[in-house]
Design a protein around this motif. Sequence first.
Motif, mmCIF file in Angstrom:
data_model
loop_
_atom_site.group_PDB
_atom_site.id
_atom_site.type_symbol
_atom_site.label_atom_id
_atom_site.label_comp_id
_atom_site.label_asym_id
_atom_site.label_seq_id
_atom_site.Cartn_x
_atom_site.Cartn_y
_atom_site.Cartn_z
ATOM 1 N N ASP B 55 0.878 -1.164 0.000
ATOM 2 C CA ASP B 55 0.000 0.000 0.000
ATOM 3 C C ASP B 55 0.923 1.222 0.000
ATOM 4 O OD1 ASP B 55 -1.997 1.848 0.370
ATOM 5 O OD2 ASP B 55 -2.291 1.393 2.499
ATOM 6 N N ARG B 57 1.848 4.351 0.242
ATOM 7 C CA ARG B 57 1.608 5.734 0.667
ATOM 8 C C ARG B 57 2.144 5.849 2.085
ATOM 9 N NH1 ARG B 57 -3.778 5.541 3.464
ATOM 10 N NH2 ARG B 57 -4.424 3.393 3.276
ATOM 11 N N GLY B 60 1.442 3.380 4.836
ATOM 12 C CA GLY B 60 0.934 2.150 4.222
ATOM 13 C C GLY B 60 1.859 0.975 4.513
ATOM 14 N N GLU B 82 7.900 7.537 3.445
ATOM 15 C CA GLU B 82 7.873 8.695 2.553
ATOM 16 C C GLU B 82 7.975 8.199 1.115
ATOM 17 O OE1 GLU B 82 11.283 11.224 3.103
ATOM 18 O OE2 GLU B 82 10.650 12.634 1.558
ATOM 19 N N LEU B 83 7.168 8.783 0.228
ATOM 20 C CA LEU B 83 7.244 8.434 -1.187
ATOM 21 C C LEU B 83 7.267 9.715 -2.016
ATOM 22 C CD1 LEU B 83 4.580 5.798 -0.596
ATOM 23 C CD2 LEU B 83 6.628 5.168 -1.846
#
Lengths: 112, 154
Positions: B55, B57, B60, B82-83
């Motif tokens: 997931d 995010r 996630g 962190e993305l």
Amino acid sequence: MQNLDAAFSAMADPTRRAILARLATGEATVMELAKPFEMTQPAVSRHLKVLEGAGLILRRVEGTKRPCRLAPAAISEIDRWLDVLRQALAGNYDRLDDVLATMEPRDGKAAG
Amino acid sequence: MNKLVLNTEGDRHIVATRHFRASPESVYRAHLEPDLIQKWMLGPDGWSMPVCVNDPRPGGRFRYEWTHAKHGGFHITGEFVELVPFRRIVHVERMHLPDPTPDNHVVTTFEKDGAGTLMALCMTLQDAASRAAMLATGMEHGMDDSYARLDALG
């Protein structure tokens, strides 16, 4: 390393590798080692004897205690573990090259 | 050259770099999309990844499961921190064997490098013992059969 076979055999046991990992942070007594592994002191002592015989740990006398620390040979063994991780990741990234090639067909043009 | 460079740094880090002949977008996607991950994140010969759920995010979770005909299986769970699309992934992971190994904090960056991408990976463990334990753990799963062979002889 004096006896490479003895060292490899000593390292084949996961408990002994865990003991070496613990000793990577510094010296420890048998009692300190027994606690996290939920083992009796005689059982830990047997493992320490194998490690000492293989030249992977050094012990000194301090009153009734015999604290253990990593021998230089053990530090090079830990470097060998790093080689294993390097090989595993190198294999992953070689496969990733193939995956990327299917995502970005290059039409025969040189790239990178 | 596309060769992997991997070394320890200080007491707690393992750092790696690798060049890929593809865009940062593709390399980034290949790290997050399960159908792509399952094609390459397999480790030594004989392992496959039947379960790959994530997931992607902040906050996630993910769960990746590996299996091997002889060595059985194990899984990793983790959380994304962190993305930044096509540039940076930060996550925390641990292996379950079945007891969890210490958390490994991983920062992966993707940077345009000529016509390709330079990927840099930085793993941070809690301390030197955790790092040594994580490396030793790799031995359990067929990454190094020489120990198993010697053990059988002994």
